[in-house]
Design a protein around this motif. Structure first.
Motif, PDB file in Angstrom:
ATOM      1  N   GLU A 194       2.201  -0.836  -5.789  1.00  0.00           N
ATOM      2  CA  GLU A 194       3.630  -1.115  -5.900  1.00  0.00           C
ATOM      3  C   GLU A 194       4.487   0.104  -5.545  1.00  0.00           C
ATOM      4  O   GLU A 194       5.601  -0.052  -5.048  1.00  0.00           O
ATOM      5  N   ASN A 195       3.992   1.313  -5.803  1.00  0.00           N
ATOM      6  CA  ASN A 195       4.838   2.502  -5.692  1.00  0.00           C
ATOM      7  C   ASN A 195       4.416   3.504  -4.616  1.00  0.00           C
ATOM      8  O   ASN A 195       5.271   4.240  -4.105  1.00  0.00           O
ATOM      9  N   PRO A 201       0.455   3.709   3.821  1.00  0.00           N
ATOM     10  CA  PRO A 201      -0.350   2.486   3.655  1.00  0.00           C
ATOM     11  C   PRO A 201      -1.694   2.543   4.386  1.00  0.00           C
ATOM     12  O   PRO A 201      -1.967   1.735   5.274  1.00  0.00           O
ATOM     13  N   PHE A 202      -2.562   3.481   3.997  1.00  0.00           N
ATOM     14  CA  PHE A 202      -3.825   3.602   4.713  1.00  0.00           C
ATOM     15  C   PHE A 202      -4.954   2.768   4.106  1.00  0.00           C
ATOM     16  O   PHE A 202      -6.028   2.660   4.700  1.00  0.00           O
ATOM     17  N   LEU A 203      -4.749   2.198   2.934  1.00  0.00           N
ATOM     18  CA  LEU A 203      -5.767   1.322   2.343  1.00  0.00           C
ATOM     19  C   LEU A 203      -5.480  -0.129   2.706  1.00  0.00           C
ATOM     20  O   LEU A 203      -4.315  -0.536   2.810  1.00  0.00           O
ATOM     21  N   HIS A 204      -6.547  -0.894   2.880  1.00  0.00           N
ATOM     22  CA  HIS A 204      -6.377  -2.333   3.034  1.00  0.00           C
ATOM     23  C   HIS A 204      -6.461  -2.929   1.632  1.00  0.00           C
ATOM     24  O   HIS A 204      -7.515  -2.936   1.000  1.00  0.00           O
ATOM     25  N   GLU A 205      -5.330  -3.394   1.136  1.00  0.00           N
ATOM     26  CA  GLU A 205      -5.218  -3.752  -0.272  1.00  0.00           C
ATOM     27  C   GLU A 205      -6.222  -4.825  -0.698  1.00  0.00           C
ATOM     28  O   GLU A 205      -6.888  -4.687  -1.738  1.00  0.00           O
ATOM     29  N   GLU A 206      -6.346  -5.881   0.059  1.00  0.00           N
ATOM     30  CA  GLU A 206      -7.249  -6.972  -0.332  1.00  0.00           C
ATOM     31  C   GLU A 206      -8.688  -6.477  -0.411  1.00  0.00           C
ATOM     32  O   GLU A 206      -9.420  -6.807  -1.355  1.00  0.00           O
ATOM     33  N   SER A 421      15.194   0.239  11.179  1.00  0.00           N
ATOM     34  CA  SER A 421      15.438  -1.185  10.943  1.00  0.00           C
ATOM     35  C   SER A 421      16.210  -1.351   9.639  1.00  0.00           C
ATOM     36  O   SER A 421      16.124  -0.510   8.743  1.00  0.00           O
ATOM     37  N   PRO A 422      16.980  -2.436   9.514  1.00  0.00           N
ATOM     38  CA  PRO A 422      17.757  -2.649   8.280  1.00  0.00           C
ATOM     39  C   PRO A 422      16.899  -2.638   7.021  1.00  0.00           C
ATOM     40  O   PRO A 422      17.351  -2.212   5.956  1.00  0.00           O
ATOM     41  N   ILE A 423      15.644  -3.075   7.136  1.00  0.00           N
ATOM     42  CA  ILE A 423      14.745  -3.108   5.971  1.00  0.00           C
ATOM     43  C   ILE A 423      14.567  -1.703   5.393  1.00  0.00           C
ATOM     44  O   ILE A 423      14.433  -1.532   4.177  1.00  0.00           O
ATOM     45  N   LEU A 424      14.582  -0.679   6.258  1.00  0.00           N
ATOM     46  CA  LEU A 424      14.339   0.699   5.832  1.00  0.00           C
ATOM     47  C   LEU A 424      15.619   1.481   5.591  1.00  0.00           C
ATOM     48  O   LEU A 424      15.565   2.666   5.273  1.00  0.00           O
ATOM     49  N   LYS A 425      16.758   0.818   5.722  1.00  0.00           N
ATOM     50  CA  LYS A 425      18.014   1.537   5.578  1.00  0.00           C
ATOM     51  C   LYS A 425      18.970   0.878   4.591  1.00  0.00           C
ATOM     52  O   LYS A 425      19.713   1.564   3.881  1.00  0.00           O
ATOM     53  N   PRO A 432      10.724  -5.543  -2.561  1.00  0.00           N
ATOM     54  CA  PRO A 432      10.583  -4.576  -3.653  1.00  0.00           C
ATOM     55  C   PRO A 432       9.659  -3.400  -3.335  1.00  0.00           C
ATOM     56  O   PRO A 432       9.957  -2.264  -3.683  1.00  0.00           O
ATOM     57  N   ARG A 433       8.555  -3.661  -2.661  1.00  0.00           N
ATOM     58  CA  ARG A 433       7.607  -2.579  -2.398  1.00  0.00           C
ATOM     59  C   ARG A 433       8.133  -1.559  -1.398  1.00  0.00           C
ATOM     60  O   ARG A 433       7.620  -0.448  -1.326  1.00  0.00           O
ATOM     61  N   ILE A 434       9.123  -1.940  -0.615  1.00  0.00           N
ATOM     62  CA  ILE A 434       9.658  -1.021   0.382  1.00  0.00           C
ATOM     63  C   ILE A 434      10.726  -0.111  -0.209  1.00  0.00           C
ATOM     64  O   ILE A 434      11.107   0.893   0.377  1.00  0.00           O
TER      65      ILE A 434
END
Length: 624
Positions: A194-195, A201-206, A421-425, A432-434
């Motif tokens: 989450e944080n 993001p170098f791990l593959h979460e699943e 991108s707007p998601i990062l600004k 939430p995770r971003i």
């Protein structure tokens, strides 16, 4: 005989600097006086003075000294030039001690972030003009009362010690309590993804969660990685002590022998160790070395190169697994690249060729699915780090950066931020995770522009001995530095989120930003010319706002963090200088704790220790 003579002369202790007597220095005269002495006399002198009689002071505990006197002596800095940040006592080698033999103590000897043990009288690691040490030297030069106040106040700041109650029953593999039935570990893993995951993001979460749930993977590489995820995740959860258990266990798998077994999991564990955790422990030089080893390991694994041939798999499932493996390699490489860059942003050290397009062709992260915002986050961080690396390389050179270079780099940084991108600004409708990754990007953007323009503020504070004044363009850069500092403080006040990870990051950059109005107020009352009252009022407003933010952040900080105290003390000192009488900031006790991350990021601070005249800077962590 000649060899003995040379050794004797080298052991003679001379004043610093050695006095000159009619063009003949002391060492030369001493050598001439020894020429007539016999072998026995020379050997006797050598036995009395030789440093080889015992181990180096760097590896022995220093004798007890008065804390305040040592602090005072360490604050006796050279004031000749803002470029003198790499100078220290002659005749001593640089050394530091960031070992983790006492895991309950986080207040170690972090010289990167201005932490130096009271008994440590040695030169510290190399730092350049982009470090905070250059700012503090200028401030102490303009306002000696600030140095005196630091000495006085440091004597009453308590030293924090963590109380550790180790559980009696431990899982033999991962090192966590059996009684928790893995719920605690699952919670820490959740906090990690989450944080932390969106930042690097170098791990593959699943895949990671599935392997952890199965519990049948017991290789040293996996256990080292798993324990480092739990270590960093426990910090993100807000725990003050759980990380000790997991780090202690991870160390047993991440020893020197682990470098002899090259695999992706070991590399990822080293990324978490050197990129995050060691900065949390106030061990930025150790982190710097670990990331250097990790980079060599990554190159040995071939992560810096990609085959131009693309394999088409008829089976969709096999093709998807291949894409995940390829993307994990890319993201590990670029995450390591970013962690190393962030941690080095305020060091002023050579970049050591972290990216070379002529020999490296790793593609930027690509999306694995339509809403893969993690790939976009890492791409943006990588592009930012390309610019930051060129800036660091320029600051590491011995010549001053000129206006055209600084303006060009600043223009590139602004273009990079505008292209996000707007998601990062934007803060509206952000996944939430971003959120944490977005705030990291913003804080680092402000901080790198701050450092780029801050050198011109320092040149103005010291005065240019060659021209005795700075031009209009340099003046504009100094004004830009002040504007960026105010913008950074406002942004942190508006966007910080009450959790351990983001406060760790935001508080460090808040401290960096506070250095600018503090230095500006000191400059306003110096011979370098006072500025208008409107400017001074705005600097006071920014500092009061910063102290209020520190007060609000306090519940998410550690007991060993002192930067708000330092800001308050320096604020008092420069305010007294500005008005002739002491003016107490409106939030004098608005927070007595702070992380320093580093650059950068991340980096932590125990300000109850000693300032070193040459070693006051970031990290974070780099979170340099």
């Amino acid at each position: 005989m000649e060899e003995i003579l040379v050794r004797v002369v080298s052991t003679i202790k001379f004043p610093n600097p050695a006095p000159i007597d009619n063009g003949l220095d002391v060492k030369q005269r001493a050598g001439e006086e020894l020429v007539g002495k016999g072998r026995s006399e020379l050997m006797r002198l050598l036995s009395h003075d030789s440093p080889e009689d015992g181990p180096s002071e760097c590896y022995n505990e220093a004798p007890p000294v008065d804390k305040s006197s040592v602090i005072s002596s360490h604050l006796e800095v050279s004031h000749g030039s803002p470029d003198d940040s790499d100078r220290g006592e002659s005749g001593e080698e640089r050394c530091w001690d960031e070992s983790a033999h006492n895991p309950a103590t986080i207040a170690a000897s972090d010289d990167i972030n201005a932490i130096s043990l009271a008994g440590d009288r040695h030169r510290r690691s190399y730092l350049g003009i982009c470090s905070v040490s250059a700012v503090l030297r200028a401030l102490f030069r303009l306002c000696p009362a600030a140095k005196d106040r630091i000495v006085e106040q440091s004597k009453i700041w308590p030293e924090a010690q963590q109380e550790v109650n180790r559980p009696s029953a431990l899982n033999p593999h991962l090192g966590f309590p059996v009684s928790s039935d893995s719920l605690r570990e699952l919670r820490y893993i959740e906090f990690y993804f989450e944080n932390i995951h969106a930042i690097t993001p170098f791990l593959h979460e699943e895949s990671f969660r599935a392997t952890f749930a199965a519990g049948d993977r017991q290789t040293p590489a996996w256990l080292g990685l798993c324990n480092m995820v739990l270590t960093v995740g426990s910090i993100a959860s807000g725990s003050d002590t759980a990380h000790i258990y997991y780090y202690d266990r991870a160390r047993s798998y991440l020893d020197l022998d682990s470098l002899g077994s090259g695999n992706l999991e070991t590399l990822q564990a080293l990324c978490l160790l050197g990129g995050y955790y060691l900065h949390y422990r106030n061990s930025p030089n150790m982190a710097y070395a670990i990331l250097g080893a990790a980079q060599r390991l990554a190159i040995a694994l071939g992560l810096h190169r990609e085959s131009p041939t693309r394999v088409e798999h008829q089976d969709a499932e096999i093709g998807q697994r291949h894409a995940i493996r390829l993307e994990s390699r890319r993201r590990t490489w670029w995450s390591l690249y970013c962690l190393d860059t962030w941690a080095s942003m305020t060091l002023g050290r050579p970049t050591c060729g972290r990216w070379d397009s002529s020999t490296m062709n790793t593609s930027l992260p690509t999306a694995l699915y339509p809403d893969d915002h993690f790939a976009a986050s890492l791409r943006a961080s990588t592009q930012f780090c390309h610019i930051s690396n060129r800036l660091q390389h320029r600051f590491a050179q011995s010549t001053r950066i000129n206006i055209s270079e600084a303006q060009s780099l600043d223009h590139e940084l602004q273009e990079w931020y505008r292209s996000l991108s707007p998601i990062l600004k934007e803060t509206i409708n952000t996944p939430p995770r971003i959120t944490v990754a977005r705030e990291f990007l913003r804080n680092r953007y402000h901080n790198i522009r701050l450092m780029l323009s801050r050198c011109f503020l320092l040149y103005k504070a010291y005065g240019d001995p060659e021209r005795h004044s700075i031009g209009q363009a340099e003046e504009q850069m100094a004004d830009l530095c002040r504007a960026i500092a105010a913008e950074a403080i406002d942004a942190i006040a508006l966007h910080w989120v009450p959790n351990r990870t983001q406060v760790w990051n935001s508080a460090w950059y808040l401290f960096q930003a506070c250095m600018v109005p503090l230095l500006s107020i000191a400059m306003a009352t110096s011979s370098h010319g006072a500025l208008g009252s409107h400017d001074v009022i705005s600097w006071y407003s920014s500092l009061n706002k910063a102290l209020e933010i520190f007060a609000e952040m306090r519940p998410w900080m550690r007991a060993s963090d002192r930067a708000p105290d330092i800001v308050a003390v320096l604020f008092q000192a420069v305010s007294q200088g500005a008005e002739g009488t002491e003016r107490t900031p409106s939030v004098i006790d608005g927070g007595s704790h702070l992380f320093g991350w580093a650059d950068e990021l991340l980096t932590d601070m125990d300000w109850s220790m000693v300032f070193s005249d040459e070693n006051i800077s970031q990290s974070l962590f780099s979170f340099t």
